[in-house]
Enzyme design. Structure first.
Site, PDB file in Angstrom:
ATOM      1  N   HIS A  70      -9.239   1.140   4.971  1.00  0.00           N
ATOM      2  CA  HIS A  70      -7.879   1.202   5.517  1.00  0.00           C
ATOM      3  C   HIS A  70      -8.510   2.322   6.919  1.00  0.00           C
ATOM      4  CE1 HIS A  70      -4.107   2.461   6.747  1.00  0.00           C
ATOM      5  NE2 HIS A  70      -3.530   1.163   6.045  1.00  0.00           N
ATOM      6  N   SER A  92       3.899  -2.324  10.031  1.00  0.00           N
ATOM      7  CA  SER A  92       5.267  -2.378  10.275  1.00  0.00           C
ATOM      8  C   SER A  92       5.849  -3.648   9.863  1.00  0.00           C
ATOM      9  CB  SER A  92       5.887  -2.092  11.716  1.00  0.00           C
ATOM     10  OG  SER A  92       5.202  -0.627  12.034  1.00  0.00           O
ATOM     11  N   ASN A  96       0.872  -1.124   0.146  1.00  0.00           N
ATOM     12  CA  ASN A  96       0.049  -0.099  -0.079  1.00  0.00           C
ATOM     13  C   ASN A  96       0.980   1.247   0.019  1.00  0.00           C
ATOM     14  OD1 ASN A  96      -1.577   2.094   0.564  1.00  0.00           O
ATOM     15  ND2 ASN A  96      -2.333   1.365   2.688  1.00  0.00           N
ATOM     16  N   GLU A 109      -6.606   4.580   8.147  1.00  0.00           N
ATOM     17  CA  GLU A 109      -6.423   5.870   7.709  1.00  0.00           C
ATOM     18  C   GLU A 109      -7.546   6.507   7.064  1.00  0.00           C
ATOM     19  OE1 GLU A 109      -2.867   5.223   5.628  1.00  0.00           O
ATOM     20  OE2 GLU A 109      -1.781   4.794   7.557  1.00  0.00           O
ATOM     21  N   GLU A 142      -4.971  -5.059  10.306  1.00  0.00           N
ATOM     22  CA  GLU A 142      -3.957  -4.064  10.647  1.00  0.00           C
ATOM     23  C   GLU A 142      -4.135  -3.331  12.045  1.00  0.00           C
ATOM     24  OE1 GLU A 142      -1.917  -2.842   6.754  1.00  0.00           O
ATOM     25  OE2 GLU A 142      -3.637  -1.436   7.027  1.00  0.00           O
ATOM     26  N   LYS A 177       0.026   4.205  -0.146  1.00  0.00           N
ATOM     27  CA  LYS A 177      -0.607   5.233   0.519  1.00  0.00           C
ATOM     28  C   LYS A 177      -0.349   6.801  -0.481  1.00  0.00           C
ATOM     29  CE  LYS A 177      -0.103   2.906   4.742  1.00  0.00           C
ATOM     30  NZ  LYS A 177       0.018   3.076   6.093  1.00  0.00           N
ATOM     31  N   GLY A 181       3.009   2.145  10.833  1.00  0.00           N
ATOM     32  CA  GLY A 181       3.957   3.138  10.713  1.00  0.00           C
ATOM     33  C   GLY A 181       4.667   3.466  12.098  1.00  0.00           C
TER      34      GLY A 181
HETATM   35  P1  13P Z   1       3.333   0.253   7.322  1.00  0.00           P
HETATM   36  O1  13P Z   1       3.844  -0.833   6.944  1.00  0.00           O
HETATM   37  O2  13P Z   1       3.987   1.488   7.124  1.00  0.00           O
HETATM   38  O3  13P Z   1       3.271   0.225   9.165  1.00  0.00           O
HETATM   39  O4  13P Z   1       1.653   0.344   6.946  1.00  0.00           O
HETATM   40  C1  13P Z   1       0.998  -0.479   7.259  1.00  0.00           C
HETATM   41  C2  13P Z   1      -0.195  -0.205   6.636  1.00  0.00           C
HETATM   42  O5  13P Z   1      -0.875   0.573   6.924  1.00  0.00           O
HETATM   43  C3  13P Z   1      -0.510  -0.808   5.173  1.00  0.00           C
HETATM   44  O6  13P Z   1      -1.736  -0.515   4.761  1.00  0.00           O
END
Ligand code: 13P
Length: 249
Positions: A95, A213, A10, A97, A167, A12, A173
């Site tokens: 997601h 992560s 992803n 976010e 997740e 983002k 992150g």
């Molecule tokens: P990270 O791997 O940067 O923690 O992000 C995970 C994520 O949100 C993938 O959709």
């Protein structure tokens, strides 16, 4: 039958068209022949160019969201036809976010997932709890509810083809991957939730990713867990070498 692992990146809100094309160009030779399905999810502007750039490789392309209506007055949204036209075959939905910053609801995630599926685009449905919910000890019920809501109206044979990404928000992150046992516990609970509602065949076939992560160092331990079928990768998906190491776990 064994489930084919699926590793998705992803991106983002990262990578312009030029950067995205360069990334998949570097990635393609490194993941050629991978036993896992490989998916990259660029931002909307780069989708068409990246889809074109991966033609003839084993890399598939996913979007980061899609709207449930076919067309109309929905400023800022993208339809399933628009994605299908450019060769998008997956779509990340719900997601954390999107849920936290843009008000995405369980009901909206369900509508988006059903529209994507109907258009031949495989939804990657995200779920996962906040640190507060984790510490309160109610995370299994919370995640099960998210999944039940997201899958409402799907038939068992359709559920079998979906992808779920667990997740935990506290692991996204933060550099703080969930332990392999924590990931397995929730992924197993998601599978049990699917089994209770849609039966054993759907539960055995649906693929459940862990995300948060994920790094080259943690993927092998995660993939050894019986209910973890892959990963949804953020930061580490932005570097061809790291993402390839994860794909080739
Ligand atoms: P990270 O791997 O940067 O923690 O992000 C995970 C994520 O949100 C993938 O959709």
């Amino acid at each position: 039958m064994a489930r084919t692992p699926i590793i998705a990146g992803n991106w983002k809100m990262n990578n312009t068209i030029a950067q995205g094309k360069a990334l998949v160009k570097a990635l393609a030779p490194l993941v050629k022949g991978a036993k896992a399905a490989v998916v990259v999810c660029p931002a909307a502007t780069a989708l068409a160019a990246v889809a074109k750039a991966v033609k003839g490789t084993n890399i598939a392309v996913g979007a980061q969201n899609v709207h449930w209506e076919k067309s109309g007055a929905y400023t800022g949204e993208i339809s399933t036809d628009m994605l299908a036209e450019i060769g998008v075959s997956y779509c990340v939905l719900g997601h954390s976010e999107r849920r936290d910053y843009f008000g995405e609801t369980n009901e909206g995630v369900n509508k988006r997932a059903r529209a994507a599926y109907a258009a031949g685009i495989t939804p990657i449905i995200c779920c996962g709890e906040s640190l507060e919910i984790r510490e309160a000890g109610t995370y299994l019920a919370y995640v099960a509810y998210q999944i039940e809501a997201a899958l409402a109206g799907f038939k068992a044979r359709e559920v079998a083809k979906l992808v779920i990404a667990y997740e935990p928000i506290w692991a996204i992150g933060t550099g703080k991957t969930a332990t392999f046992e924590q990931a397995e516990e929730v992924c197993a609970h998601i599978r049990a939730t699917v089994k209770a509602k849609y039966g054993a065949a759907a539960a055995n076939a649906i693929r459940i990713q862990y995300g948060g992560s994920v790094k080259p160092e943690t993927i092998a331990g995660l993939m050894k867990k019986p209910n973890v079928d892959g990963a949804l990768v953020g930061g580490a998906a932005l570097k061809a070498k790291d993402f390839a190491a994860i794909v080739n776990f």
